[in-house]
Motif scaffolding. Structure first.
Motif, PDB file in Angstrom:
ATOM      1  N   LYS A  27       0.846  -1.189   0.000  1.00  0.00           N
ATOM      2  CA  LYS A  27       0.000   0.000   0.000  1.00  0.00           C
ATOM      3  C   LYS A  27       0.882   1.239   0.000  1.00  0.00           C
ATOM      4  O   LYS A  27       1.833   1.336   0.760  1.00  0.00           O
ATOM      5  CB  LYS A  27      -0.897   0.009   1.232  1.00  0.00           C
ATOM      6  N   VAL A  28       0.549   2.170  -0.865  1.00  0.00           N
ATOM      7  CA  VAL A  28       1.195   3.482  -0.927  1.00  0.00           C
ATOM      8  C   VAL A  28       0.073   4.502  -0.967  1.00  0.00           C
ATOM      9  O   VAL A  28      -0.788   4.442  -1.841  1.00  0.00           O
ATOM     10  CB  VAL A  28       2.082   3.629  -2.185  1.00  0.00           C
ATOM     11  N   ASP A  29       0.092   5.408  -0.007  1.00  0.00           N
ATOM     12  CA  ASP A  29      -0.987   6.382   0.133  1.00  0.00           C
ATOM     13  C   ASP A  29      -2.306   5.620   0.251  1.00  0.00           C
ATOM     14  O   ASP A  29      -2.487   4.844   1.147  1.00  0.00           O
ATOM     15  CB  ASP A  29      -0.983   7.395  -1.007  1.00  0.00           C
ATOM     16  N   ASP A  30      -3.212   5.799  -0.675  1.00  0.00           N
ATOM     17  CA  ASP A  30      -4.505   5.109  -0.621  1.00  0.00           C
ATOM     18  C   ASP A  30      -4.652   4.091  -1.746  1.00  0.00           C
ATOM     19  O   ASP A  30      -5.767   3.704  -2.100  1.00  0.00           O
ATOM     20  CB  ASP A  30      -5.650   6.115  -0.702  1.00  0.00           C
ATOM     21  N   GLU A  44       9.294   3.306   0.153  1.00  0.00           N
ATOM     22  CA  GLU A  44       8.282   3.874   1.036  1.00  0.00           C
ATOM     23  C   GLU A  44       6.928   3.231   0.765  1.00  0.00           C
ATOM     24  O   GLU A  44       5.972   3.889   0.394  1.00  0.00           O
ATOM     25  CB  GLU A  44       8.221   5.383   0.839  1.00  0.00           C
ATOM     26  N   VAL A  45       6.882   1.919   0.949  1.00  0.00           N
ATOM     27  CA  VAL A  45       5.637   1.185   0.778  1.00  0.00           C
ATOM     28  C   VAL A  45       5.349   0.402   2.048  1.00  0.00           C
ATOM     29  O   VAL A  45       6.248   0.078   2.812  1.00  0.00           O
ATOM     30  CB  VAL A  45       5.686   0.225  -0.433  1.00  0.00           C
ATOM     31  N   GLU A  46       4.094   0.112   2.264  1.00  0.00           N
ATOM     32  CA  GLU A  46       3.663  -0.670   3.413  1.00  0.00           C
ATOM     33  C   GLU A  46       3.258  -2.063   2.925  1.00  0.00           C
ATOM     34  O   GLU A  46       2.184  -2.233   2.355  1.00  0.00           O
ATOM     35  CB  GLU A  46       2.470   0.022   4.076  1.00  0.00           C
ATOM     36  N   PRO A  47       4.132  -3.083   3.094  1.00  0.00           N
ATOM     37  CA  PRO A  47       3.764  -4.439   2.651  1.00  0.00           C
ATOM     38  C   PRO A  47       2.593  -4.970   3.480  1.00  0.00           C
ATOM     39  O   PRO A  47       2.583  -4.841   4.703  1.00  0.00           O
ATOM     40  CB  PRO A  47       5.011  -5.273   2.913  1.00  0.00           C
ATOM     41  N   LEU A  48       1.606  -5.531   2.809  1.00  0.00           N
ATOM     42  CA  LEU A  48       0.425  -6.043   3.490  1.00  0.00           C
ATOM     43  C   LEU A  48       0.380  -7.572   3.489  1.00  0.00           C
ATOM     44  O   LEU A  48       0.161  -8.188   4.513  1.00  0.00           O
ATOM     45  CB  LEU A  48      -0.847  -5.497   2.839  1.00  0.00           C
ATOM     46  N   PHE A  49       0.553  -8.175   2.314  1.00  0.00           N
ATOM     47  CA  PHE A  49       0.485  -9.620   2.172  1.00  0.00           C
ATOM     48  C   PHE A  49       1.584 -10.109   1.251  1.00  0.00           C
ATOM     49  O   PHE A  49       2.000  -9.393   0.349  1.00  0.00           O
ATOM     50  CB  PHE A  49      -0.865 -10.057   1.565  1.00  0.00           C
ATOM     51  N   GLU A  50       2.015 -11.333   1.482  1.00  0.00           N
ATOM     52  CA  GLU A  50       2.927 -12.015   0.563  1.00  0.00           C
ATOM     53  C   GLU A  50       2.179 -13.204  -0.011  1.00  0.00           C
ATOM     54  O   GLU A  50       1.558 -13.971   0.731  1.00  0.00           O
ATOM     55  CB  GLU A  50       4.189 -12.495   1.266  1.00  0.00           C
ATOM     56  N   TYR A  51       2.206 -13.329  -1.321  1.00  0.00           N
ATOM     57  CA  TYR A  51       1.562 -14.448  -2.001  1.00  0.00           C
ATOM     58  C   TYR A  51       2.644 -15.329  -2.595  1.00  0.00           C
ATOM     59  O   TYR A  51       3.405 -14.901  -3.453  1.00  0.00           O
ATOM     60  CB  TYR A  51       0.613 -13.949  -3.098  1.00  0.00           C
ATOM     61  N   ASP A  52       2.725 -16.562  -2.106  1.00  0.00           N
ATOM     62  CA  ASP A  52       3.691 -17.545  -2.582  1.00  0.00           C
ATOM     63  C   ASP A  52       2.913 -18.564  -3.410  1.00  0.00           C
ATOM     64  O   ASP A  52       1.934 -19.135  -2.925  1.00  0.00           O
ATOM     65  CB  ASP A  52       4.361 -18.225  -1.390  1.00  0.00           C
ATOM     66  N   PRO A  53       3.312 -18.799  -4.639  1.00  0.00           N
ATOM     67  CA  PRO A  53       2.532 -19.709  -5.493  1.00  0.00           C
ATOM     68  C   PRO A  53       2.502 -21.145  -4.968  1.00  0.00           C
ATOM     69  O   PRO A  53       1.660 -21.930  -5.367  1.00  0.00           O
ATOM     70  CB  PRO A  53       3.248 -19.631  -6.842  1.00  0.00           C
ATOM     71  N   TYR A  54       3.411 -21.486  -4.057  1.00  0.00           N
ATOM     72  CA  TYR A  54       3.468 -22.841  -3.531  1.00  0.00           C
ATOM     73  C   TYR A  54       2.794 -22.980  -2.162  1.00  0.00           C
ATOM     74  O   TYR A  54       2.406 -24.064  -1.769  1.00  0.00           O
ATOM     75  CB  TYR A  54       4.921 -23.306  -3.419  1.00  0.00           C
ATOM     76  N   GLN A  55       2.664 -21.864  -1.425  1.00  0.00           N
ATOM     77  CA  GLN A  55       2.128 -21.934  -0.068  1.00  0.00           C
ATOM     78  C   GLN A  55       0.879 -21.086   0.138  1.00  0.00           C
ATOM     79  O   GLN A  55       0.279 -21.134   1.214  1.00  0.00           O
ATOM     80  CB  GLN A  55       3.198 -21.507   0.935  1.00  0.00           C
ATOM     81  N   GLY A  56       0.499 -20.257  -0.800  1.00  0.00           N
ATOM     82  CA  GLY A  56      -0.676 -19.398  -0.644  1.00  0.00           C
ATOM     83  C   GLY A  56      -0.307 -18.030  -0.098  1.00  0.00           C
ATOM     84  O   GLY A  56       0.853 -17.650  -0.068  1.00  0.00           O
ATOM     85  N   GLY A  57      -1.294 -17.309   0.387  1.00  0.00           N
ATOM     86  CA  GLY A  57      -1.077 -15.969   0.899  1.00  0.00           C
ATOM     87  C   GLY A  57      -0.966 -15.938   2.409  1.00  0.00           C
ATOM     88  O   GLY A  57      -1.519 -16.775   3.107  1.00  0.00           O
ATOM     89  N   ARG A  58      -0.219 -14.943   2.897  1.00  0.00           N
ATOM     90  CA  ARG A  58      -0.091 -14.746   4.338  1.00  0.00           C
ATOM     91  C   ARG A  58       0.239 -13.283   4.590  1.00  0.00           C
ATOM     92  O   ARG A  58       0.815 -12.608   3.736  1.00  0.00           O
ATOM     93  CB  ARG A  58       0.976 -15.654   4.924  1.00  0.00           C
ATOM     94  N   PRO A  59      -0.127 -12.766   5.777  1.00  0.00           N
ATOM     95  CA  PRO A  59       0.215 -11.373   6.089  1.00  0.00           C
ATOM     96  C   PRO A  59       1.734 -11.163   6.047  1.00  0.00           C
ATOM     97  O   PRO A  59       2.507 -12.057   6.407  1.00  0.00           O
ATOM     98  CB  PRO A  59      -0.310 -11.181   7.515  1.00  0.00           C
TER      99      PRO A  59
END
Length: 61
Positions: A27-30, A44-59
């Motif tokens: 997320k950057v700004d809105d 200057e970004v706020e990482p929210l989720f990581e998506y791994d094609p082998y394990q799925g998504g996680r915060p």
């Protein structure tokens, strides 16, 4: 970039599955964006989720 979180999450998962690499939803700004995890520097970004094609998504925190 997108203002819709659910749309950005959907695109992030599809990008991870297409490239077969982990991607970061951030997320950057809105707005939300997606990039390969290995390209994320200390920008200057706020990482929210990581998506791994082998394990799925996680915060990212």
């Amino acid at each position: 970039m997108s203002h819709d979180l659910s749309l950005a999450q959907n695109h992030a998962w599809h990008l991870a599955r297409t490239l077969m690499v982990p991607v970061i939803l951030f997320k950057v700004d809105d707005e939300y964006g997606v990039m390969p995890a290995d390209e994320l520097d200390d920008a200057e970004v706020e990482p929210l989720f990581e998506y791994d094609p082998y394990q799925g998504g996680r915060p990212a925190h």
